[in-house]
Design a protein around this motif. Structure first.
Motif, PDB file in Angstrom:
ATOM      1  N   GLY A 118       0.828  -1.197   0.000  1.00 39.30           N
ATOM      2  CA  GLY A 118       0.000   0.000   0.000  1.00 39.30           C
ATOM      3  C   GLY A 118       0.860   1.244   0.000  1.00 39.30           C
ATOM      4  O   GLY A 118       1.673   1.457  -0.896  1.00 39.30           O
ATOM      5  N   LYS A 119       0.721   2.073   1.039  1.00 40.73           N
ATOM      6  CA  LYS A 119       1.509   3.308   1.097  1.00 40.73           C
ATOM      7  C   LYS A 119       2.792   3.139   1.914  1.00 40.73           C
ATOM      8  O   LYS A 119       3.579   4.079   2.029  1.00 40.73           O
ATOM      9  N   HIS A 120       3.023   1.949   2.476  1.00 44.17           N
ATOM     10  CA  HIS A 120       4.210   1.707   3.290  1.00 44.17           C
ATOM     11  C   HIS A 120       5.272   0.940   2.501  1.00 44.17           C
ATOM     12  O   HIS A 120       4.963   0.163   1.589  1.00 44.17           O
ATOM     13  N   LEU A 121       6.520   1.159   2.876  1.00 46.09           N
ATOM     14  CA  LEU A 121       7.651   0.435   2.302  1.00 46.09           C
ATOM     15  C   LEU A 121       8.352  -0.351   3.407  1.00 46.09           C
ATOM     16  O   LEU A 121       8.420   0.103   4.562  1.00 46.09           O
ATOM     17  N   TYR A 122       8.898  -1.522   3.040  1.00 49.10           N
ATOM     18  CA  TYR A 122       9.645  -2.346   3.986  1.00 49.10           C
ATOM     19  C   TYR A 122      11.052  -2.583   3.420  1.00 49.10           C
ATOM     20  O   TYR A 122      11.230  -2.728   2.205  1.00 49.10           O
ATOM     21  N   LYS A 162      14.238  -6.615  14.919  1.00 52.47           N
ATOM     22  CA  LYS A 162      13.736  -5.351  15.454  1.00 52.47           C
ATOM     23  C   LYS A 162      13.331  -4.439  14.291  1.00 52.47           C
ATOM     24  O   LYS A 162      14.061  -4.278  13.325  1.00 52.47           O
ATOM     25  N   MET A 163      12.157  -3.823  14.405  1.00 50.56           N
ATOM     26  CA  MET A 163      11.625  -2.981  13.348  1.00 50.56           C
ATOM     27  C   MET A 163      11.730  -1.510  13.748  1.00 50.56           C
ATOM     28  O   MET A 163      11.313  -1.120  14.837  1.00 50.56           O
ATOM     29  N   PHE A 164      12.302  -0.715  12.850  1.00 50.00           N
ATOM     30  CA  PHE A 164      12.392   0.727  13.056  1.00 50.00           C
ATOM     31  C   PHE A 164      11.509   1.426  12.028  1.00 50.00           C
ATOM     32  O   PHE A 164      11.594   1.152  10.829  1.00 50.00           O
ATOM     33  N   ARG A 165      10.680   2.333  12.509  1.00 49.19           N
ATOM     34  CA  ARG A 165       9.727   3.040  11.636  1.00 49.19           C
ATOM     35  C   ARG A 165      10.236   4.449  11.338  1.00 49.19           C
ATOM     36  O   ARG A 165      10.454   5.254  12.260  1.00 49.19           O
ATOM     37  N   LEU A 166      10.405   4.755  10.057  1.00 44.28           N
ATOM     38  CA  LEU A 166      10.779   6.102   9.621  1.00 44.28           C
ATOM     39  C   LEU A 166       9.529   6.750   9.044  1.00 44.28           C
ATOM     40  O   LEU A 166       9.114   6.458   7.918  1.00 44.28           O
ATOM     41  N   LEU A 174       8.435   4.177   6.098  1.00 45.50           N
ATOM     42  CA  LEU A 174       9.437   3.171   5.734  1.00 45.50           C
ATOM     43  C   LEU A 174       9.761   2.384   6.994  1.00 45.50           C
ATOM     44  O   LEU A 174      10.163   2.963   8.009  1.00 45.50           O
ATOM     45  N   LEU A 175       9.576   1.078   6.934  1.00 43.01           N
ATOM     46  CA  LEU A 175       9.846   0.219   8.094  1.00 43.01           C
ATOM     47  C   LEU A 175      11.092  -0.614   7.811  1.00 43.01           C
ATOM     48  O   LEU A 175      11.104  -1.420   6.868  1.00 43.01           O
ATOM     49  N   CYS A 176      12.123  -0.378   8.617  1.00 44.78           N
ATOM     50  CA  CYS A 176      13.408  -1.057   8.445  1.00 44.78           C
ATOM     51  C   CYS A 176      13.532  -2.196   9.463  1.00 44.78           C
ATOM     52  O   CYS A 176      13.459  -1.958  10.672  1.00 44.78           O
ATOM     53  N   ARG A 177      13.713  -3.394   8.962  1.00 43.54           N
ATOM     54  CA  ARG A 177      13.859  -4.563   9.831  1.00 43.54           C
ATOM     55  C   ARG A 177      15.341  -4.921   9.936  1.00 43.54           C
ATOM     56  O   ARG A 177      15.992  -5.182   8.925  1.00 43.54           O
TER      57      ARG A 177
END
Length: 375
Positions: free
Chosen positions: A258-262, A299-303, A319-322
């Motif tokens: 959708g509107k999020h990126l991983y 661990k997930m970091f949300r930008l 943007l969610l960085c794992r």
């Protein structure tokens, strides 16, 4: 070979809503996309199958026809959908022929057929928007005869049988039957000398190049309608439309939902243990991500605000960085020795469990499991 159920292809039940249907289609399309499965004919077949299923189920009219009549219901609609010869026209033709009325049938020139073009885009272009040049095969009005089908200088006459209506009416006792005129095949006109270029059809096959403006934020399954860019009508009606369907290619770094990126971010076990700073990519450039000490893998970091602005409006996604902690490889003898010394300090300080709390709880769970089996 009979076709598979469209809902089964996308892995959804028949009550699925539009949002979940789109997510399911995106998941299947990503799995079987040709770019991810080069040379795999089975994957290509699954990809085409998913496209066909989504095209039908994402259209409310086609979905209703499919739910009621199955694949035959969709086939009965034809390329133009309900607006171009679907169930309504089929039934009205039957009743019109029996009772002599028009039955709601379109009496004027029929519009040309709609066309669909599948456009593959890189993620960056889909997110930011762009202008793409495409070339499509189509049917266009014949230039020499200006679409009349008659050789220049010759006449186009009104059909003497139906007097231009394209229909003839026959009385059989109490019943009146209305049928397509057999003399002019429903065109309402006759041509003395057919055009040499189109052989009397008024249209010819051609290829044309178009510049398509892609709005920012489009996603797989979105369609852009170009009015009047479809095929020319065979009997002087308006052109059909062209639908450009978007397919976003898989990306090397990002996965879209959708509107999020991983994004997976590999870090060394030293940075994970002691903390540090890393440069991570976004669609707008690099950004510094602070890694706190004792970070665990997964661990997930949300930008926030570093995702995508949806094409239909709304807030920008994230943007969610794992974090993925990498085990070091190709160690030298000295490095191995240092790691062994580190391990010894964990085991000799009397509190080894505090360095690996999950490891201790896992082994406690294993012991409890086997103790329960022995009862």
């Amino acid at each position: 070979m009979s076709k598979r159920d469209y809902y089964e292809i996308l892995g959804v039940d028949r009550s699925v809503n539009d949002k979940d249907l789109k997510k399911a289609y995106r998941r299947v399309a990503m799995k079987y996309h040709p770019d991810r499965n080069p040379g795999d004919t089975d994957a290509e077949a699954h990809f085409k199958e998913a496209n066909e299923a989504y095209e039908v189920l994402s259209d409310s009219d086609k979905r209703a026809a499919y739910d009621r009549f199955g694949h035959e219901g969709v086939n009965a609609q034809g390329a133009g959908g309900f607006g171009g010869g679907g169930f309504g026209d089929a039934f009205s033709d039957i009743f019109g022929d029996i009772f002599g009325g028009s039955g709601g049938r379109h009496r004027g020139p029929k519009p040309g057929s709609d066309l669909q073009y599948n456009l593959e885009l890189e993620l960056e272009k889909a997110v930011k928007g762009c202008e793409q040049k495409i070339e499509i095969p189509t049917v266009v009005s014949c230039d020499p005869c200006n679409g009349t089908g008659a050789k220049p200088g010759s006449k186009v006459n009104t059909c003497s049988t139906c007097h231009g209506s394209g229909q003839v009416r026959m009385q059989q006792g109490f019943f009146a039957v209305q049928q397509t005129c057999p003399h002019c095949q429903g065109k309402g006109k006759t041509i003395e000398s057919p055009c040499n270029s189109c052989h009397g059809k008024g249209v010819v096959r051609d290829r044309k190049t178009l510049n398509v403006k892609i709005p920012s934020g489009v996603d797989t399954g979105d369609r852009i309608r170009l009015s009047g860019e479809g095929e020319a009508s065979l009997d002087g009606g308006p052109n059909g439309d062209l639908y450009v369907e978007i397919h976003v290619k898989p990306h090397d770094l990002f996965e879209r939902d959708g509107k999020h990126l991983y994004c997976d971010v590999p870090i060394s076990f030293v940075d994970a243990a002691l903390g540090g700073e890393l440069e991570v990519p976004t669609l707008d450039g690099k950004i510094v991500l602070k890694i706190p000490a004792e970070t665990q893998t997964g661990k997930m970091f949300r930008l926030r605000g570093k995702g995508i602005k949806p094409v239909r409006g709304g807030t920008v996604g994230d943007l969610l960085c794992r974090v993925v902690v990498e085990t070091p490889v190709n160690l030298t003898s000295k490095q191995k020795e240092l790691l062994e010394q580190l391990q010894e300090t964990f085991e000799t300080d009397g509190n080894s469990h505090k360095h690996s709390p999950k490891r201790k709880s896992w082994f406690d769970g294993v012991k409890s499991f086997f103790d329960g089996m022995t009862l």
